[in-house]
Design a protein around this motif. Sequence first.
Motif, PDB file in Angstrom:
ATOM      1  N   VAL A   1      -3.500 -13.783   2.636  1.00 13.05           N
ATOM      2  CA  VAL A   1      -3.995 -12.599   1.939  1.00 13.05           C
ATOM      3  C   VAL A   1      -3.986 -12.861   0.443  1.00 13.05           C
ATOM      4  O   VAL A   1      -2.953 -13.190  -0.138  1.00 13.05           O
ATOM      5  N   GLY A   2      -5.146 -12.697  -0.191  1.00 17.71           N
ATOM      6  CA  GLY A   2      -5.239 -12.935  -1.624  1.00 17.71           C
ATOM      7  C   GLY A   2      -5.058 -11.687  -2.451  1.00 17.71           C
ATOM      8  O   GLY A   2      -4.685 -11.756  -3.620  1.00 17.71           O
ATOM      9  N   HIS A   3      -5.345 -10.538  -1.850  1.00 20.60           N
ATOM     10  CA  HIS A   3      -5.239  -9.265  -2.572  1.00 20.60           C
ATOM     11  C   HIS A   3      -5.049  -8.148  -1.565  1.00 20.60           C
ATOM     12  O   HIS A   3      -5.605  -8.176  -0.470  1.00 20.60           O
ATOM     13  N   VAL A   4      -4.255  -7.145  -1.954  1.00 24.73           N
ATOM     14  CA  VAL A   4      -4.039  -5.972  -1.106  1.00 24.73           C
ATOM     15  C   VAL A   4      -4.299  -4.716  -1.921  1.00 24.73           C
ATOM     16  O   VAL A   4      -3.694  -4.504  -2.979  1.00 24.73           O
ATOM     17  N   GLY A   5      -5.226  -3.889  -1.467  1.00 27.59           N
ATOM     18  CA  GLY A   5      -5.467  -2.582  -2.062  1.00 27.59           C
ATOM     19  C   GLY A   5      -4.985  -1.503  -1.107  1.00 27.59           C
ATOM     20  O   GLY A   5      -4.435  -1.802  -0.053  1.00 27.59           O
ATOM     21  N   LEU A   6      -5.208  -0.252  -1.459  1.00 29.03           N
ATOM     22  CA  LEU A   6      -4.778   0.831  -0.567  1.00 29.03           C
ATOM     23  C   LEU A   6      -5.632   0.914   0.681  1.00 29.03           C
ATOM     24  O   LEU A   6      -5.150   1.335   1.735  1.00 29.03           O
ATOM     25  N   ASP A   7      -6.910   0.535   0.572  1.00 34.12           N
ATOM     26  CA  ASP A   7      -7.807   0.662   1.717  1.00 34.12           C
ATOM     27  C   ASP A   7      -8.649  -0.595   1.933  1.00 34.12           C
ATOM     28  O   ASP A   7      -9.709  -0.540   2.544  1.00 34.12           O
ATOM     29  N   HIS A   8      -8.171  -1.720   1.435  1.00 34.73           N
ATOM     30  CA  HIS A   8      -8.885  -2.975   1.627  1.00 34.73           C
ATOM     31  C   HIS A   8      -7.953  -4.144   1.357  1.00 34.73           C
ATOM     32  O   HIS A   8      -6.946  -3.990   0.667  1.00 34.73           O
ATOM     33  N   VAL A   9      -8.310  -5.292   1.901  1.00 34.24           N
ATOM     34  CA  VAL A   9      -7.587  -6.524   1.611  1.00 34.24           C
ATOM     35  C   VAL A   9      -8.611  -7.640   1.440  1.00 34.24           C
ATOM     36  O   VAL A   9      -9.755  -7.527   1.885  1.00 34.24           O
ATOM     37  N   VAL A  10      -8.197  -8.699   0.772  1.00 32.05           N
ATOM     38  CA  VAL A  10      -9.021  -9.906   0.667  1.00 32.05           C
ATOM     39  C   VAL A  10      -8.304 -11.010   1.418  1.00 32.05           C
ATOM     40  O   VAL A  10      -7.156 -11.344   1.097  1.00 32.05           O
ATOM     41  N   VAL A  11      -8.962 -11.540   2.432  1.00 29.59           N
ATOM     42  CA  VAL A  11      -8.385 -12.609   3.246  1.00 29.59           C
ATOM     43  C   VAL A  11      -9.123 -13.903   2.933  1.00 29.59           C
ATOM     44  O   VAL A  11     -10.362 -13.953   2.967  1.00 29.59           O
ATOM     45  N   GLU A  12      -8.366 -14.949   2.605  1.00 25.56           N
ATOM     46  CA  GLU A  12      -8.961 -16.246   2.279  1.00 25.56           C
ATOM     47  C   GLU A  12      -9.262 -16.997   3.571  1.00 25.56           C
ATOM     48  O   GLU A  12      -8.362 -17.354   4.330  1.00 25.56           O
ATOM     49  N   VAL A  13     -10.536 -17.229   3.837  1.00 24.19           N
ATOM     50  CA  VAL A  13     -10.961 -17.923   5.049  1.00 24.19           C
ATOM     51  C   VAL A  13     -11.807 -19.128   4.659  1.00 24.19           C
ATOM     52  O   VAL A  13     -12.915 -18.970   4.137  1.00 24.19           O
ATOM     53  N   GLY A  14     -11.276 -20.306   4.882  1.00 20.44           N
ATOM     54  CA  GLY A  14     -12.025 -21.523   4.558  1.00 20.44           C
ATOM     55  C   GLY A  14     -12.422 -21.614   3.102  1.00 20.44           C
ATOM     56  O   GLY A  14     -13.521 -22.088   2.784  1.00 20.44           O
ATOM     57  N   GLY A  15     -11.569 -21.143   2.217  1.00 20.52           N
ATOM     58  CA  GLY A  15     -11.857 -21.202   0.793  1.00 20.52           C
ATOM     59  C   GLY A  15     -12.699 -20.053   0.278  1.00 20.52           C
ATOM     60  O   GLY A  15     -13.016 -19.998  -0.916  1.00 20.52           O
ATOM     61  N   VAL A  16     -13.051 -19.129   1.156  1.00 21.98           N
ATOM     62  CA  VAL A  16     -13.843 -17.957   0.768  1.00 21.98           C
ATOM     63  C   VAL A  16     -12.990 -16.706   0.898  1.00 21.98           C
ATOM     64  O   VAL A  16     -12.354 -16.478   1.928  1.00 21.98           O
ATOM     65  N   GLY A  17     -12.969 -15.886  -0.147  1.00 19.85           N
ATOM     66  CA  GLY A  17     -12.223 -14.633  -0.092  1.00 19.85           C
ATOM     67  C   GLY A  17     -13.088 -13.554   0.533  1.00 19.85           C
ATOM     68  O   GLY A  17     -14.116 -13.164  -0.024  1.00 19.85           O
ATOM     69  N   MET A  18     -12.695 -13.071   1.693  1.00 13.29           N
ATOM     70  CA  MET A  18     -13.474 -12.067   2.411  1.00 13.29           C
ATOM     71  C   MET A  18     -12.876 -10.680   2.177  1.00 13.29           C
ATOM     72  O   MET A  18     -11.709 -10.444   2.499  1.00 13.29           O
ATOM     73  N   LEU A  19     -13.679  -9.775   1.611  1.00 13.64           N
ATOM     74  CA  LEU A  19     -13.240  -8.411   1.381  1.00 13.64           C
ATOM     75  C   LEU A  19     -13.349  -7.640   2.696  1.00 13.64           C
ATOM     76  O   LEU A  19     -14.429  -7.546   3.281  1.00 13.64           O
ATOM     77  N   VAL A  20     -12.218  -7.115   3.145  1.00 14.73           N
ATOM     78  CA  VAL A  20     -12.171  -6.406   4.424  1.00 14.73           C
ATOM     79  C   VAL A  20     -11.687  -4.986   4.175  1.00 14.73           C
ATOM     80  O   VAL A  20     -10.582  -4.775   3.660  1.00 14.73           O
TER      81      VAL A  20
ATOM     82  N   GLN B   1      -3.851   5.899  -7.899  1.00 20.01           N
ATOM     83  CA  GLN B   1      -4.258   5.081  -6.758  1.00 20.01           C
ATOM     84  C   GLN B   1      -4.394   5.917  -5.492  1.00 20.01           C
ATOM     85  O   GLN B   1      -5.362   5.767  -4.733  1.00 20.01           O
ATOM     86  N   VAL B   2      -3.442   6.802  -5.245  1.00 18.40           N
ATOM     87  CA  VAL B   2      -3.495   7.644  -4.046  1.00 18.40           C
ATOM     88  C   VAL B   2      -4.649   8.635  -4.139  1.00 18.40           C
ATOM     89  O   VAL B   2      -5.375   8.862  -3.162  1.00 18.40           O
ATOM     90  N   THR B   3      -4.853   9.210  -5.307  1.00 21.30           N
ATOM     91  CA  THR B   3      -5.979  10.145  -5.497  1.00 21.30           C
ATOM     92  C   THR B   3      -7.297   9.445  -5.218  1.00 21.30           C
ATOM     93  O   THR B   3      -8.170   9.972  -4.516  1.00 21.30           O
ATOM     94  N   GLU B   4      -7.447   8.240  -5.739  1.00 24.62           N
ATOM     95  CA  GLU B   4      -8.687   7.483  -5.538  1.00 24.62           C
ATOM     96  C   GLU B   4      -8.908   7.177  -4.054  1.00 24.62           C
ATOM     97  O   GLU B   4     -10.030   7.287  -3.541  1.00 24.62           O
ATOM     98  N   ALA B   5      -7.836   6.816  -3.349  1.00 25.54           N
ATOM     99  CA  ALA B   5      -7.949   6.510  -1.920  1.00 25.54           C
ATOM    100  C   ALA B   5      -8.342   7.751  -1.119  1.00 25.54           C
ATOM    101  O   ALA B   5      -9.172   7.686  -0.209  1.00 25.54           O
ATOM    102  N   LEU B   6      -7.757   8.906  -1.454  1.00 24.16           N
ATOM    103  CA  LEU B   6      -8.067  10.141  -0.740  1.00 24.16           C
ATOM    104  C   LEU B   6      -9.512  10.576  -0.978  1.00 24.16           C
ATOM    105  O   LEU B   6     -10.200  11.021  -0.053  1.00 24.16           O
ATOM    106  N   VAL B   7      -9.968  10.446  -2.214  1.00 25.28           N
ATOM    107  CA  VAL B   7     -11.364  10.777  -2.518  1.00 25.28           C
ATOM    108  C   VAL B   7     -12.298   9.837  -1.761  1.00 25.28           C
ATOM    109  O   VAL B   7     -13.343  10.251  -1.246  1.00 25.28           O
ATOM    110  N   GLY B   8     -11.900   8.584  -1.655  1.00 26.23           N
ATOM    111  CA  GLY B   8     -12.694   7.614  -0.904  1.00 26.23           C
ATOM    112  C   GLY B   8     -12.798   7.955   0.570  1.00 26.23           C
ATOM    113  O   GLY B   8     -13.778   7.620   1.234  1.00 26.23           O
ATOM    114  N   LEU B   9     -11.779   8.649   1.086  1.00 28.78           N
ATOM    115  CA  LEU B   9     -11.787   9.058   2.489  1.00 28.78           C
ATOM    116  C   LEU B   9     -12.576  10.336   2.718  1.00 28.78           C
ATOM    117  O   LEU B   9     -12.816  10.718   3.862  1.00 28.78           O
ATOM    118  N   GLY B  10     -12.967  11.024   1.635  1.00 30.09           N
ATOM    119  CA  GLY B  10     -13.830  12.189   1.801  1.00 30.09           C
ATOM    120  C   GLY B  10     -13.322  13.500   1.249  1.00 30.09           C
ATOM    121  O   GLY B  10     -14.050  14.495   1.257  1.00 30.09           O
TER     122      GLY B  10
END
Length: 202
Positions: A9-28, A157-166
Amino acid sequence: MIASVRGPVGHVGLDHVVVEVGGVGMLVHTTPATAAGCHRGQEATLATSLVVREDSLTLYGFDERSERDMFETVQTVSGVGPRLALAMLSVMGPDELAGALTRGDTKALTAVPGIGAKSAQRLVLELKDKVAAIHGTGGGPAPAGPAAPSAEPWREQVTEALVGLGWTTKQAGDAVEAVAGGAPADADVAAYLRLALRELRR
């Protein structure tokens, strides 16, 4: 289709992570619970669903295949897209969502922003029988992430995540204020987000 990803894992957000796969960071994109279970530098394995649009390729990730299957199943209902499907799993969790659908608990479903009474009835009508095969997803509470460095950054951060959820900015802000003193002093952002989600469902 990308059925799963595995890597550090290259990065962890409240509602997403970046996983390094074969040298490529995949935003999930994930639920807050899934993100909270990932830790930077540690390997993660996520079951994924790739949503293809004309102008984008968006990857959604889950702890279990059954949770991903639920994510895809609810989207078979007209009007339910990936964002709403992810919000449903974020607010309720896979087990609770499956239970609400099989019991016909429309009140529980309307706790999700974007789902009204009619939408909840349609979800139950169309999915009640379908969810039986994927009901019973396991998984306890997600491991806690690193503690927040101070009491204040988590609010934005929590406010932004909640707004992102609707939820509206006001609803999110009110929930944040309501839970400000409801967590231990060393609570992380994910813990505050879980408390805010419970507050919004009252």
